[in-house]
Design a protein around this motif. Structure first.
Motif, PDB file in Angstrom:
ATOM      1  N   ARG A  57       0.477  -1.488  -0.110  1.00  0.00           N
ATOM      2  CA  ARG A  57      -0.633   0.262   0.131  1.00  0.00           C
ATOM      3  C   ARG A  57       1.026   1.264  -0.219  1.00  0.00           C
ATOM      4  O   ARG A  57       1.205   2.461  -0.213  1.00  0.00           O
ATOM      5  CB  ARG A  57      -0.430  -0.031   1.364  1.00  0.00           C
ATOM      6  CG  ARG A  57      -1.281  -0.975   1.106  1.00  0.00           C
ATOM      7  CD  ARG A  57      -2.840  -1.058   2.334  1.00  0.00           C
ATOM      8  NE  ARG A  57      -3.903  -2.047   2.547  1.00  0.00           N
ATOM      9  CZ  ARG A  57      -5.203  -1.579   1.607  1.00  0.00           C
ATOM     10  NH1 ARG A  57      -5.130  -0.179   0.850  1.00  0.00           N
ATOM     11  NH2 ARG A  57      -6.021  -2.578   1.563  1.00  0.00           N
ATOM     12  N   ALA A  58       2.244   1.094   0.914  1.00  0.00           N
ATOM     13  CA  ALA A  58       3.190   2.573   1.058  1.00  0.00           C
ATOM     14  C   ALA A  58       3.440   2.666  -0.318  1.00  0.00           C
ATOM     15  O   ALA A  58       4.193   3.700  -0.642  1.00  0.00           O
ATOM     16  CB  ALA A  58       3.009   2.754   2.644  1.00  0.00           C
ATOM     17  N   HIS A  59       4.324   1.474  -1.075  1.00  0.00           N
ATOM     18  CA  HIS A  59       4.936   1.640  -1.419  1.00  0.00           C
ATOM     19  C   HIS A  59       4.766   1.238  -2.983  1.00  0.00           C
ATOM     20  O   HIS A  59       5.720   0.245  -3.997  1.00  0.00           O
ATOM     21  CB  HIS A  59       6.440   1.056  -1.662  1.00  0.00           C
ATOM     22  CG  HIS A  59       7.055   1.432   0.547  1.00  0.00           C
ATOM     23  ND1 HIS A  59       7.427   3.044   0.451  1.00  0.00           N
ATOM     24  CD2 HIS A  59       6.783   0.737   0.907  1.00  0.00           C
ATOM     25  CE1 HIS A  59       7.725   2.852   1.556  1.00  0.00           C
ATOM     26  NE2 HIS A  59       7.736   2.076   2.322  1.00  0.00           N
ATOM     27  N   HIS A  60       3.513   0.731  -3.680  1.00  0.00           N
ATOM     28  CA  HIS A  60       3.034   0.333  -5.033  1.00  0.00           C
ATOM     29  C   HIS A  60       4.358   0.637  -5.833  1.00  0.00           C
ATOM     30  O   HIS A  60       4.438  -0.018  -7.060  1.00  0.00           O
ATOM     31  CB  HIS A  60       1.865   0.364  -5.485  1.00  0.00           C
ATOM     32  CG  HIS A  60       1.467   1.774  -4.764  1.00  0.00           C
ATOM     33  ND1 HIS A  60       1.191   2.092  -6.429  1.00  0.00           N
ATOM     34  CD2 HIS A  60       0.554   2.620  -4.176  1.00  0.00           C
ATOM     35  CE1 HIS A  60       0.597   3.871  -5.521  1.00  0.00           C
ATOM     36  NE2 HIS A  60       0.178   3.232  -4.355  1.00  0.00           N
ATOM     37  N   ASP A  61       4.118   1.908  -5.977  1.00  0.00           N
ATOM     38  CA  ASP A  61       4.970   3.110  -7.315  1.00  0.00           C
ATOM     39  C   ASP A  61       6.041   2.329  -6.709  1.00  0.00           C
ATOM     40  O   ASP A  61       7.380   2.357  -8.239  1.00  0.00           O
ATOM     41  CB  ASP A  61       5.159   4.254  -7.125  1.00  0.00           C
ATOM     42  CG  ASP A  61       3.397   5.025  -7.547  1.00  0.00           C
ATOM     43  OD1 ASP A  61       2.820   4.532  -8.099  1.00  0.00           O
ATOM     44  OD2 ASP A  61       3.249   5.975  -6.683  1.00  0.00           O
ATOM     45  N   LEU A  62       7.067   2.417  -5.726  1.00  0.00           N
ATOM     46  CA  LEU A  62       8.618   1.754  -5.684  1.00  0.00           C
ATOM     47  C   LEU A  62       9.468   0.655  -6.538  1.00  0.00           C
ATOM     48  O   LEU A  62       9.804  -0.009  -7.064  1.00  0.00           O
ATOM     49  CB  LEU A  62       9.012   2.189  -4.596  1.00  0.00           C
ATOM     50  CG  LEU A  62      10.644   2.257  -3.710  1.00  0.00           C
ATOM     51  CD1 LEU A  62      10.845   3.483  -4.736  1.00  0.00           C
ATOM     52  CD2 LEU A  62      10.787   2.175  -2.897  1.00  0.00           C
ATOM     53  N   VAL A  63       7.460  -0.562  -6.173  1.00  0.00           N
ATOM     54  CA  VAL A  63       8.019  -1.910  -6.722  1.00  0.00           C
ATOM     55  C   VAL A  63       7.846  -1.766  -7.973  1.00  0.00           C
ATOM     56  O   VAL A  63       8.537  -2.782  -8.769  1.00  0.00           O
ATOM     57  CB  VAL A  63       6.767  -2.763  -6.366  1.00  0.00           C
ATOM     58  CG1 VAL A  63       6.454  -3.994  -7.082  1.00  0.00           C
ATOM     59  CG2 VAL A  63       6.159  -2.659  -4.553  1.00  0.00           C
ATOM     60  N   GLY A  64       7.359  -0.785  -8.908  1.00  0.00           N
ATOM     61  CA  GLY A  64       6.809  -0.828  -9.997  1.00  0.00           C
ATOM     62  C   GLY A  64       8.634  -1.192 -10.433  1.00  0.00           C
ATOM     63  O   GLY A  64       9.126  -1.108 -11.647  1.00  0.00           O
ATOM     64  N   ILE A  65       9.182   0.368  -9.799  1.00  0.00           N
ATOM     65  CA  ILE A  65      10.517   1.252 -10.347  1.00  0.00           C
ATOM     66  C   ILE A  65      11.729   0.166 -10.475  1.00  0.00           C
ATOM     67  O   ILE A  65      12.347  -0.409 -11.140  1.00  0.00           O
ATOM     68  CB  ILE A  65      10.823   2.011  -9.773  1.00  0.00           C
ATOM     69  CG1 ILE A  65       9.754   3.381  -9.465  1.00  0.00           C
ATOM     70  CG2 ILE A  65      12.398   2.881 -10.130  1.00  0.00           C
ATOM     71  CD1 ILE A  65      10.266   4.590  -8.844  1.00  0.00           C
ATOM     72  N   GLY A  66      11.093  -0.435  -9.111  1.00  0.00           N
ATOM     73  CA  GLY A  66      12.047  -2.366  -8.879  1.00  0.00           C
ATOM     74  C   GLY A  66      12.576  -3.031 -10.042  1.00  0.00           C
ATOM     75  O   GLY A  66      13.445  -3.563 -10.659  1.00  0.00           O
ATOM     76  N   SER A  67      10.840  -3.905 -10.821  1.00  0.00           N
ATOM     77  CA  SER A  67      10.860  -4.496 -11.569  1.00  0.00           C
ATOM     78  C   SER A  67      10.770  -4.015 -12.590  1.00  0.00           C
ATOM     79  O   SER A  67      11.496  -4.760 -12.965  1.00  0.00           O
ATOM     80  CB  SER A  67       8.832  -4.520 -10.878  1.00  0.00           C
ATOM     81  OG  SER A  67       8.778  -5.201  -9.790  1.00  0.00           O
ATOM     82  N   ALA A  68      11.026  -2.736 -12.837  1.00  0.00           N
ATOM     83  CA  ALA A  68      10.994  -2.192 -14.381  1.00  0.00           C
ATOM     84  C   ALA A  68      12.767  -2.693 -14.706  1.00  0.00           C
ATOM     85  O   ALA A  68      13.262  -2.561 -15.855  1.00  0.00           O
ATOM     86  CB  ALA A  68      11.102  -1.550 -14.507  1.00  0.00           C
ATOM     87  N   LEU A  69      13.637  -2.925 -13.744  1.00  0.00           N
ATOM     88  CA  LEU A  69      15.007  -3.222 -14.041  1.00  0.00           C
ATOM     89  C   LEU A  69      15.118  -5.090 -14.013  1.00  0.00           C
ATOM     90  O   LEU A  69      16.317  -5.423 -15.223  1.00  0.00           O
ATOM     91  CB  LEU A  69      16.075  -3.140 -13.219  1.00  0.00           C
ATOM     92  CG  LEU A  69      15.483  -1.262 -12.504  1.00  0.00           C
ATOM     93  CD1 LEU A  69      16.753  -1.178 -10.583  1.00  0.00           C
ATOM     94  CD2 LEU A  69      16.562  -0.122 -13.378  1.00  0.00           C
TER      95      LEU A  69
END
Length: 235
Positions: A57-69
């Motif tokens: 909930r708090a870091h869903h955008d961050l998960v997308g950034i990390g997964s993009a790599l």
């Protein structure tokens, strides 16, 4: 010192060195992905669903950034594995073995398994953005895939280490390092049912093996970059 493999035909420098660079790039990307997510509080294997829900909930955008790599990392791992097979091919044929192919199969399998891990993380992040809670079963599947992936990493480490040792490509300490890492990761995979049930020290087994794997692939990449085409010579 630049060297060629005993019993191998001259190898064009371009692809071999590119595969060495691919190993370094792969190591950089997987470490960068963890540097992004782990300090933010990425739940460990066996974490409770409340912690998981709070993180996504708090870091869903961050998960997308990390997964993009990760797609680039999988491509680089494939190039690295193909480069090792290319360098070891003649030596393996002469010995009647196929350890490099075993290692390459392990790399491809870990790409597939970790694609499942990343897909589940993205699904949890997407549903969290829509205001839905994390699914217990989905997170349990994530933990199982994440831990079982150690078996595929162990195949990659063992196959490419043994192939490199038998051909004289890697130094004995490097080969033994890879085999120890493989044993740790395989042990972690075998203990998956215990590791995913609760937080505990079993996760450290896989973590130690993973850190050794990163060092191993960096060193292997440097070895590939230093292979020089030319007449076969013994180390």
């Amino acid at each position: 010192m630049l060297r060629t493999l005993p019993g191998s035909a001259p190898t064009a420098p371009s692809f071999t060195r590119v595969s060495g660079l691919a190993a370094l790039g792969f190591a950089f990307l997987i470490v960068a992905g963890n540097v992004i997510l782990v300090p933010a509080g990425l739940p460990r294997t066996g974490a409770g669903i409340g912690e998981v829900d709070g993180f996504f909930r708090a870091h869903h955008d961050l998960v997308g950034i990390g997964s993009a790599l990760t797609p680039a990392a999988w491509a680089l791992a494939t190039v690295f594995g193909a480069g090792v097979v290319r360098v070891l091919w003649h030596s393996e044929r002469e010995r009647g073995s196929a350890w490099a192919l075993v290692g390459f199969a392990g790399l491809l399998s870990q790409n597939a398994a970790f694609a499942g891990v990343i897909a589940i993380r993205l699904a949890l992040a997407s549903t969290a953005a829509d205001g839905l809670g994390a699914d217990t079963g989905l997170w349990a599947l994530h933990d199982a895939l994440f831990t079982l992936n150690g078996a595929f990493l162990a195949l990659a480490l063992a196959g490419l280490s043994l192939g490199g040792l038998r051909a004289g490509l890697v130094r004995p300490w490097h080969g033994r390092w890879g085999l120890v890492s493989a044993a740790l990761l395989l042990g972690s995979a075998v203990l998956t049912p215990l590791a995913i049930d609760r937080l505990g020290p079993l996760g450290l087994l896989g973590l130690a093996g993973w850190l050794m794997w990163v060092v191993w692939i960096v060193v292997y990449g440097i070895v590939l970059m230093r292979v020089e085409p030319g007449p076969p010579t013994a180390r």
